[in-house]
Design a protein around this motif. Structure first.
Motif, PDB file in Angstrom:
ATOM      1  N   GLY A  83     -14.516  20.224  26.064  1.00 54.81           N
ATOM      2  CA  GLY A  83     -14.845  19.019  25.324  1.00 54.81           C
ATOM      3  C   GLY A  83     -13.683  18.462  24.517  1.00 54.81           C
ATOM      4  O   GLY A  83     -13.386  17.257  24.576  1.00 54.81           O
ATOM      5  N   PRO A  84     -12.984  19.302  23.758  1.00 57.75           N
ATOM      6  CA  PRO A  84     -11.873  18.791  22.943  1.00 57.75           C
ATOM      7  C   PRO A  84     -10.715  18.204  23.734  1.00 57.75           C
ATOM      8  O   PRO A  84      -9.936  17.416  23.183  1.00 57.75           O
ATOM      9  CB  PRO A  84     -11.423  20.031  22.165  1.00 57.75           C
ATOM     10  N   PHE A  85     -10.566  18.566  25.008  1.00 58.36           N
ATOM     11  CA  PHE A  85      -9.487  17.976  25.801  1.00 58.36           C
ATOM     12  C   PHE A  85      -9.607  16.454  25.815  1.00 58.36           C
ATOM     13  O   PHE A  85      -8.591  15.736  25.871  1.00 58.36           O
ATOM     14  CB  PHE A  85      -9.519  18.487  27.245  1.00 58.36           C
ATOM     15  N   PRO A 124     -17.925  24.807  28.133  1.00 60.16           N
ATOM     16  CA  PRO A 124     -17.581  23.483  28.664  1.00 60.16           C
ATOM     17  C   PRO A 124     -17.727  22.366  27.630  1.00 60.16           C
ATOM     18  O   PRO A 124     -17.193  21.273  27.827  1.00 60.16           O
ATOM     19  CB  PRO A 124     -18.572  23.305  29.821  1.00 60.16           C
ATOM     20  N   GLY A 125     -18.428  22.631  26.546  1.00 57.59           N
ATOM     21  CA  GLY A 125     -18.598  21.654  25.472  1.00 57.59           C
ATOM     22  C   GLY A 125     -17.539  21.785  24.403  1.00 57.59           C
ATOM     23  O   GLY A 125     -16.336  21.820  24.707  1.00 57.59           O
ATOM     24  N   LEU A 174      -7.745  29.806  28.476  1.00 56.52           N
ATOM     25  CA  LEU A 174      -8.246  29.465  27.144  1.00 56.52           C
ATOM     26  C   LEU A 174      -9.713  29.856  27.004  1.00 56.52           C
ATOM     27  O   LEU A 174     -10.140  30.336  25.950  1.00 56.52           O
ATOM     28  CB  LEU A 174      -8.074  27.966  26.894  1.00 56.52           C
ATOM     29  N   ARG A 175     -10.485  29.674  28.057  1.00 59.82           N
ATOM     30  CA  ARG A 175     -11.901  30.010  27.996  1.00 59.82           C
ATOM     31  C   ARG A 175     -12.104  31.502  27.701  1.00 59.82           C
ATOM     32  O   ARG A 175     -12.875  31.884  26.808  1.00 59.82           O
ATOM     33  CB  ARG A 175     -12.586  29.644  29.314  1.00 59.82           C
ATOM     34  N   HIS A 229     -21.427  36.894  28.881  1.00 57.80           N
ATOM     35  CA  HIS A 229     -22.493  36.825  29.890  1.00 57.80           C
ATOM     36  C   HIS A 229     -22.871  35.363  30.125  1.00 57.80           C
ATOM     37  O   HIS A 229     -23.038  34.599  29.170  1.00 57.80           O
ATOM     38  CB  HIS A 229     -23.712  37.621  29.418  1.00 57.80           C
ATOM     39  N   PRO A 230     -23.049  34.945  31.357  1.00 56.80           N
ATOM     40  CA  PRO A 230     -23.276  33.513  31.640  1.00 56.80           C
ATOM     41  C   PRO A 230     -24.574  32.945  31.085  1.00 56.80           C
ATOM     42  O   PRO A 230     -24.698  31.725  30.977  1.00 56.80           O
ATOM     43  CB  PRO A 230     -23.251  33.444  33.172  1.00 56.80           C
ATOM     44  N   HIS A 231     -25.549  33.803  30.759  1.00 54.26           N
ATOM     45  CA  HIS A 231     -26.828  33.292  30.271  1.00 54.26           C
ATOM     46  C   HIS A 231     -27.023  33.468  28.770  1.00 54.26           C
ATOM     47  O   HIS A 231     -28.071  33.085  28.240  1.00 54.26           O
ATOM     48  CB  HIS A 231     -27.979  33.969  31.028  1.00 54.26           C
ATOM     49  N   THR A 232     -26.054  34.022  28.075  1.00 53.41           N
ATOM     50  CA  THR A 232     -26.145  34.163  26.625  1.00 53.41           C
ATOM     51  C   THR A 232     -25.986  32.802  25.961  1.00 53.41           C
ATOM     52  O   THR A 232     -25.069  32.047  26.293  1.00 53.41           O
ATOM     53  CB  THR A 232     -25.053  35.113  26.096  1.00 53.41           C
TER      54      THR A 232
END
Length: 497
Positions: free
Chosen positions: A121-123, A115-116, A99-100, A338-341
């Motif tokens: 978060g919605p889980f 993760p938010g 899903l991510r 990208h992990p820092h965007t």
């Protein structure tokens, strides 16, 4: 800070997170006669194709939901509903990485923020309603009264509202879907969920997860995607639908209300916003400036509750504007994978055109562009934009933008700040910063909005009701109130022997 997108490379290597998705109708995963494209907004290229449901598909989904509600024990078996919600919660966590990647690619959501509210978060909304279902009082005793020489026992029971048509927007598709599905299912309703045409794959993924990983019976949840507005209209007019829950624009919400009136359907509407962040003269200005900059850039400003009007003390206007501009300059935007965007693209070319058009018209009307206001290609990127010299009655200060655009308006004291904040057809959310919490709370209580943050306090969580005043909507989503939107009250009385 815009960077080259790695999603192009992934697609070239055959690693696209998108694959053929299917509708969920009456427990079966099915295709449609035709499909329509969905785009990767970071690259402006076709990501995949979604089944293009027809009005006939919508009618079949409603018929299935109607049968499931009328002929099964779903609405009366709370223990089984709890079991299914717990299954769904586990399945979401077990499959969250798929899903991510899909959410990053189709929604343009920054990986940093998944993760938010975009993914995990919605889980917790599902978890919350499963827990609430364990001890929610579906029956309430009112006590006995005496009438006509007899004693009468009276009580009230809560029953499911029936078949629900749930229509969602594109910006947070998993959150919006689960905020409707989880309480509706907990209440005992059956649902036809219609995906937003800009982000259908994420919602169809949810339908497939329900079909393949839960014991939710056939017809209880149906999931549609369509490029045609006629499908949504069919759901709102259908006599087999008892309730409509919709998140989207106020203009569409008005049309849904009119359609629902034909059969007097129950409606929940979570609509537009033009929320105000009020800064009082005793605040630490760095905090609201940084908060405003980063919240406006969150998901490229595509959030209905974002505080898009920053209302500041006139004597400190320039100081606060400089702080916000500095905050905007430090926001990394570009490839959402990208992990820092921090900030990704707008959802579509049409949305970017709308945002840019509003900014251009504001400048022509006399607003000052402090920073931003630029399109960045490839993809649908728009730089974080700050405008000053904005009249409180102007289009840019009154209309929802749904882009990373913040307007700054000066005020001359608490009363003036309240008047400016209330000068809107909307009343969804807002905030206030002050060195005196009591003073901040006094201002917040005078502003007509459904949710309010004090000095950056976070109100958005599964257990807190969310919804608006005025033309921001009707009803509340999430929290105990969110469950009760999907319930009807039935009063009973019997003669006591």
């Amino acid at each position: 800070m815009h960077s080259e997108t790695s999603t192009d490379q992934a697609a070239a290597e055959g690693q696209s997170p998108a694959r053929e998705r299917r509708l969920l109708i009456d427990g079966e995963l099915v295709g449609a006669a035709t499909t329509f494209p969905t785009m990767n907004p970071a690259t402006a290229t076709v990501l995949g194709h979604a089944p293009d449901a027809t009005v006939e598909d919508a009618e079949a989904a409603v018929d299935a939901a109607r049968r499931a509600f009328d002929t099964t024990t779903w609405s009366t078996d709370a223990k089984f509903r709890l079991h299914c919600l717990e299954q769904l919660y586990r399945a979401l966590h077990d499959n969250k990485e798929e899903l991510r990647e899909l959410t990053i690619a189709e929604v343009g959501a920054a990986r940093l923020l998944t993760p938010g509210p975009q993914v995990e978060g919605p889980f917790e909304i599902v978890r919350y309603y499963a827990d609430l279902l364990r001890d929610y009082p579906f029956s309430e005793e009112l006590g006995e009264i005496e009438s006509r020489g007899m004693k009468h026992r009276r009580w009230v029971e809560k029953e499911a509202a029936g078949v629900v048509a749930a229509i969602i927007a594109y910006n947070y598709p998993t959150q919006l879907a689960l905020a409707k599905l989880a309480p509706a299912l907990a209440a005992g309703c059956t649902v036809v969920l219609k995906a937003a045409p800009d982000t259908p794959l994420v919602t169809l993924w949810l339908g497939e997860l329900i079909a393949e990983h839960t014991d939710i019976p056939a017809g209880v949840v149906n999931v549609l995607s369509s490029s045609e507005a006629a499908v949504g209209r069919a759901l709102t007019f259908h006599s087999g639908v008892d309730m409509i829950t919709f998140t989207g624009s106020t203009a569409t919400g008005r049309r849904i209300m009119a359609a629902a009136s034909e059969t007097v359907k129950k409606v929940f509407l979570e609509l537009g916003g033009k929320s105000a962040m009020v800064v009082l003269d005793d605040a630490d200005f760095a905090a609201p400036a940084m908060f405003s900059a980063f919240s406006m850039a969150s998901h490229a400003g595509q959030g209905c509750a974002l505080t898009t009007r920053l209302i500041v003390p006139r004597q400190h206007h320039d100081e606060i504007v400089e702080l916000v501009a500095n905050g905007f300059s430090n926001i990394p935007y570009g490839d959402p994978s990208h992990p820092h965007t921090y900030m990704g693209p707008l959802i579509s070319q049409a949305q970017r055109d709308k945002v840019d058009g509003m900014v251009r018209r504001a400048i022509e009307a006399g607003a000052t562009l402090v920073t931003g206001g630029e399109r960045v290609d490839p993809g649908y990127f728009y730089t974080p934009t700050l405008l000053t010299n904005v009249h409180p009655d102007s289009e840019i200060a009154q209309e929802e933008i749904f882009g990373p655009v913040l307007v700054v308006i000066p005020h001359d004291g608490d009363d003036d700040a309240v008047a400016i904040a209330n000068n809107s057809i909307y009343g969804l959310a807002g905030g206030v910063f002050s060195g005196d919490e009591a003073r901040a709370l006094a201002v917040a209580r005078r502003i007509r909005a459904g949710a309010f943050m004090i000095n950056g306090g976070m109100y958005f969580a599964p257990d807190t009701p969310f919804g608006g005043y005025k033309q921001s909507g009707i009803g509340r989503e999430m929290g105990r109130a969110g469950l009760e939107e999907f319930l009807e009250s039935k009063t009973f009385a019997t003669v006591v022997a």
